[in-house]
Design an enzyme around this catalytic site. Structure first.
Site, PDB file in Angstrom:
ATOM      1  CD  GLU A 172      -2.926  -1.112   2.332  1.00  0.00           C
ATOM      2  OE1 GLU A 172      -3.552  -0.048   2.479  1.00  0.00           O
ATOM      3  OE2 GLU A 172      -3.096  -2.111   3.052  1.00  0.00           O
ATOM      4  N   PRO A 258      -9.791  -1.241  20.909  1.00  0.00           N
ATOM      5  CG  PRO A 258      -7.472  -1.384  20.635  1.00  0.00           C
ATOM      6  CD  PRO A 258      -8.545  -1.267  21.696  1.00  0.00           C
ATOM      7  CG  HIS A 262       0.288  -0.715  15.547  1.00  0.00           C
ATOM      8  ND1 HIS A 262       1.624  -1.045  15.660  1.00  0.00           N
ATOM      9  CD2 HIS A 262       0.250   0.528  14.980  1.00  0.00           C
ATOM     10  CE1 HIS A 262       2.362  -0.061  15.183  1.00  0.00           C
ATOM     11  NE2 HIS A 262       1.545   0.914  14.767  1.00  0.00           N
ATOM     12  CG  LEU A 263      -2.060   4.576  19.557  1.00  0.00           C
ATOM     13  CD1 LEU A 263      -3.083   4.227  20.637  1.00  0.00           C
ATOM     14  CD2 LEU A 263      -1.107   5.646  20.068  1.00  0.00           C
ATOM     15  CG  HIS A 264      -5.594   2.196  14.891  1.00  0.00           C
ATOM     16  ND1 HIS A 264      -5.390   1.130  15.756  1.00  0.00           N
ATOM     17  CD2 HIS A 264      -6.931   2.200  14.614  1.00  0.00           C
ATOM     18  CE1 HIS A 264      -6.532   0.515  15.982  1.00  0.00           C
ATOM     19  NE2 HIS A 264      -7.490   1.150  15.320  1.00  0.00           N
ATOM     20  CB  VAL A 265      -5.689   8.513  15.241  1.00  0.00           C
ATOM     21  CG1 VAL A 265      -6.771   9.594  15.324  1.00  0.00           C
ATOM     22  CG2 VAL A 265      -4.832   8.529  16.511  1.00  0.00           C
ATOM     23  CG  HIS A 266     -10.630   5.147  13.779  1.00  0.00           C
ATOM     24  ND1 HIS A 266     -11.017   4.062  13.020  1.00  0.00           N
ATOM     25  CD2 HIS A 266     -10.123   4.622  14.935  1.00  0.00           C
ATOM     26  CE1 HIS A 266     -10.760   2.946  13.674  1.00  0.00           C
ATOM     27  NE2 HIS A 266     -10.212   3.257  14.837  1.00  0.00           N
TER      28      HIS A 266
END
Length: 324
Positions: A172, A258, A262-266
Site C-alpha cells: 500500500e 480497538p 497497534h495504536l491508530h487514530v481514525h
C-alpha cells in the site's frame, strides 16, 4: 449525495489496481470469486446497505478455505447522476397514487458498483468478528485492565503484520496520503479499507503510529503528546490538502477497545455515521490530548466503558472474574 475527492493523491483513480507487486500485498493474486461457495450470511445491515458473508473457496485438491466477503453499496457520485438518469437506465413502475409514484430503477453495470472487501484466508476469529451478536457494556477499571485485559491481549496471536507492511512500505505504499518518518513521534496516514475514495461523504482514513510499543489508549501518557499532536495537526492538514475537507468537518478519534492492538487514530467525515464512532467506543483525539496534558496518568487512573459482543473471549474473562 457525495462529492468526489479532489484529484490530489499520488496515484489517480484506477491506478491502484495496476500498482507494481510488493511483498505482503494481498492484491498479488486476485481473489477467486467464481470459486466461492456461500456458507452463511454472518450479518446484514439495511441501514448501511451492507452484507457480511462467510464463504469457502475449494481448491483443485478438494480442500476448502474460509473467506469473509463484505458487500457494500456505494454512495451516489454527483458527477455521475446525469448519466444515471439518461443513459440506458430502466425504470419500472411499482406503485402510483395521485402525485406519488415509486419505481425500481435499474442502472447500467458501470453505475452499479458494489464495494467488496475480502478477508482470505479467514480464521475463526474473523468469522466471529463479523457475526451478529448480542452486545454488553463493560466498565473497566485500571485494576481490571492490569489483571484481565492486559493478560488477555498478551495471550492473543491475532496478526497485525498488515500494519507493519504499511509502515515498512511493503504494501500500500502508493496509498499513503501523508507520513512523518520520525521513529518516535511519526505516523503514516492511509485510506481505510472501508472507503473507496470515490466520494467524500464517507471519507475514512487511519493514522498508524510508527512506534510498536503502543497498543491502545491505556498505554498513553504525557510522553506521547508530541506524537498525538503531530497526528492531529499534520493529519488534518494532509486531509485538507489532498481532499479539500477542512478540519472543522473531520472527526478524529481512537477506539477503546480497538479492533487491533497497534495504536491508530481514525479520521472520518463529520457527517458520516462511521462504524464505531458512537460514544461508548470512540474517544476524540483533541479530548485525549487535553486529558493527558491535564494529567499524564489520566488513562491509567480512570475507568473506561466499552462494548463487547457475546462471543468475545474478553467478555468471558470479565465474567469469570465476576466483573460482568
Amino acid at each position: 449525495m457525495a462529492a468526489s475527492p479532489q484529484a490530489k493523491r499520488k496515484r489517480g483513480d484506477g491506478e491502484e489496481a495496476a500498482a507494481a507487486p510488493q511483498d505482503g500485498d494481498a492484491a498479488l493474486t486476485p481473489f477467486p470469486l467464481a470459486a466461492l461457495s456461500l456458507r452463511r450470511v454472518l450479518r446484514e445491515s439495511a441501514r448501511d446497505k451492507t452484507v457480511f458473508l462467510h464463504g469457502q473457496v475449494t481448491s483443485s485438491s478438494g480442500e476448502g478455505t474460509d473467506a469473509v466477503v463484505i458487500l457494500e453499496k456505494t454512495p451516489f457520485q454527483e458527477e455521475k447522476i446525469l448519466d444515471l438518469l439518461k443513459k440506458h437506465t430502466k425504470l419500472e413502475l411499482q406503485m402510483h397514487n395521485d402525485i406519488y409514484s415509486t419505481y425500481h430503477l435499474y442502472p447500467p453495470p458501470e453505475m452499479s458498483e458494489i464495494k467488496t472487501t475480502v478477508v482470505y484466508p479467514a480464521t475463526e476469529k474473523h468469522l466471529q468478528k463479523y457475526l451478529r451478536q448480542e452486545v454488553h457494556l463493560i466498565r473497566e477499571t485500571w485494576e481490571d485492565y492490569k489483571s484481565i485485559t492486559l493478560p488477555f491481549i498478551q495471550s492473543q496471536s491475532f496478526s497485525i503484520q498488515w500494519v507493519y507492511n504499511i509502515l515498512e512500505k511493503k504494501a500500500e505504499a502508493d496509498r499513503i496520503v501523508h507520513e512523518n518518518p520520525d521513529p518516535c513521534n511519526g505516523f503514516v496516514l492511509v485510506p481505510d479499507y472501508k472507503w473507496n475514495q470515490n466520494q467524500l461523504d464517507d471519507l475514512y482514513l487511519i493514522a498508524l503510529v510508527r512506534r510498536r510499543d503502543l497498543t491502545s489508549l491505556r498505554d498513553l501518557t504525557a510522553e506521547h503528546l508530541p506524537l498525538l499532536r503531530n497526528i492531529l495537526q499534520e493529519g488534518q492538514e494532509a486531509v485538507t490538502k489532498h481532499f479539500g475537507v477542512p478540519a472543522s468537518q473531520l472527526r478524529l478519534y481512537l477506539h477503546y477497545q480497538p479492533s487491533y492492538y497497534h495504536l491508530h487514530v481514525h479520521f472520518t467525515a463529520l457527517g458520516y455515521d462511521a462504524p464505531g464512532c458512537s460514544v461508548e467506543r470512540a474517544h476524540l483525539l483533541p479530548d485525549v490530548i487535553d486529558n493527558l496534558a491535564m494529567d499524564s496518568m489520566y488513562y491509567q487512573k480512570r475507568a473506561l466503558t466499552f462494548p463487547l459482543r457475546a462471543d468475545e473471549l474478553l467478555l468471558k474473562k470479565f465474567q469469570e472474574a465476576g466483573r460482568a
